[in-house]
Design an enzyme around this catalytic site. Structure first.
Site, PDB file in Angstrom:
ATOM      1  CG  HIS A  53      34.257 -27.316  48.043  1.00 52.46           C
ATOM      2  ND1 HIS A  53      34.211 -28.220  49.081  1.00 52.46           N
ATOM      3  CD2 HIS A  53      33.037 -26.712  48.029  1.00 52.46           C
ATOM      4  CE1 HIS A  53      33.020 -28.157  49.663  1.00 52.46           C
ATOM      5  NE2 HIS A  53      32.292 -27.251  49.049  1.00 52.46           N
ATOM      6  CD  GLU A  54      31.517 -24.106  45.652  1.00 47.76           C
ATOM      7  OE1 GLU A  54      30.473 -24.695  45.301  1.00 47.76           O
ATOM      8  OE2 GLU A  54      31.707 -23.709  46.819  1.00 47.76           O
TER       9      GLU A  54
END
EC number: 3.4.24.-
Length: 300
Positions: A145-146
């Site tokens: 996600h990051e």
């Protein structure tokens, strides 16, 4: 949340400091004997508003490291750190970006963030609590996600949006100060606000408008979270991404597990709290994010 708060806080501080400096130096080229030259004012505000945002962007890694106590993993000292480096390197390669710096910050809440002025000079960090409580596949999904934020260029895009917002915050703050000054001159035989009075009204108006404008930036941030979730699902698998969000949701439902940032504003109960949460939340509700991922997986 942490990434956005650090960026917004730094940006607002830069704008206020710039305004103080410019006023003390007498650099107000938009004022003349006839009043405000609005074209000059808009150009003036755009230059310094965008500068505040860009300064925040360029020092975002430095601020994040010091603001969170993040320790960068230079050489892995244990199996967990080696796994973190290897996982971020693998995900970065799949996303087509240069491997970011990887760090761990000493927070007991499950949390993570990514920041940096471009996708090939970024930082990805996770909390010690996240590493302790999540399964490896869930941590991998959070990292994905990051990495999605980095690959999507979210920090750069956020800086541009913030620069435009800054422009209008500075513009309307000075218009308000000018109107108050003219009103007082009509009532006090031409005395008006005076140097310090005008200066004080501008600063107060910038802070007020800046807080209001942060709702616009928060809306944009919420939109980008869905894109980062989609990137995380693509890189780490929809199931792992959904499980990671479900784990975060379970934590938020436990007492004293997640910090309540709105308590600092004395917003603790009732409808006002709910409205403020929706307006200023940098992330969508976890239920909505999980639902969006499930719907996307179903359509595939």
């Amino acid at each position: 949340m942490m990434r956005i708060l650090l960026f917004l806080g730094t940006n607002l501080a830069v704008i206020v400091v710039a305004s103080i400096t410019l006023r003390l130096l007498g650099v107000e080229p938009y004022l003349n004997a006839q009043g405000i030259n609005f074209n000059s004012l808009l150009i003036f505000c755009f230059i310094f508003g965008m500068a505040g945002s860009l300064v925040s962007l360029f020092i975002s890694k430095w601020m994040a490291k010091r603001g969170t106590g993040t320790v960068i993993i230079e050489t892995p000292s244990n199996a967990t750190e080696k796994w973190l480096l290897d996982t971020v390197e693998e995900l970065s390669r799949e996303a087509g970006i240069k491997t970011p710096e990887v760090g761990i910050f000493p927070a007991q809440q499950s949390n993570a963030f990514a920041t940096g002025w471009n996708k090939n000079d970024a930082l990805v960090a996770v909390s010690a609590g996240l590493l302790n409580r999540m399964r490896p596949e869930e941590v991998r999904a959070v990292l994905a996600h990051e990495i999605g934020h980095v690959a999507n260029g979210d920090m750069v895009t956020l800086a541009l949006i913030q620069g435009v917002v800054n422009t209008f915050v500075m513009f309307f703050a000075r218009v308000v100060a000018h109107l108050v000054d003219q009103f007082l001159k009509s009532r006090t035989d031409g005395e008006g606000l005076g140097f310090m009075g005008y200066f004080a009204v501008v600063i107060v108006a910038e802070i007020v408008f800046g807080i209001i404008a942060s709702a616009v930036v928060a809306w944009f941030s919420r939109f980008r979270e869905y894109r980062a979730d989609a990137a995380g699902a693509r890189l780490a698998g929809s199931g792992a991404m959904i499980n990671a969000l479900a784990r975060l949701k379970a934590e938020t439902e436990l007492p004293d597990q997640m910090p309540d940032t709105l308590t600092a504003f004395a917003i603790t109960t009732g409808r006002t709290r709910k409205i403020m949460e929706r307006l200023f939340a940098s992330h969508p509700p976890l239920d909505d994010r999980i639902r969006a991922l499930k719907e996307a997986a179903y359509r595939q």
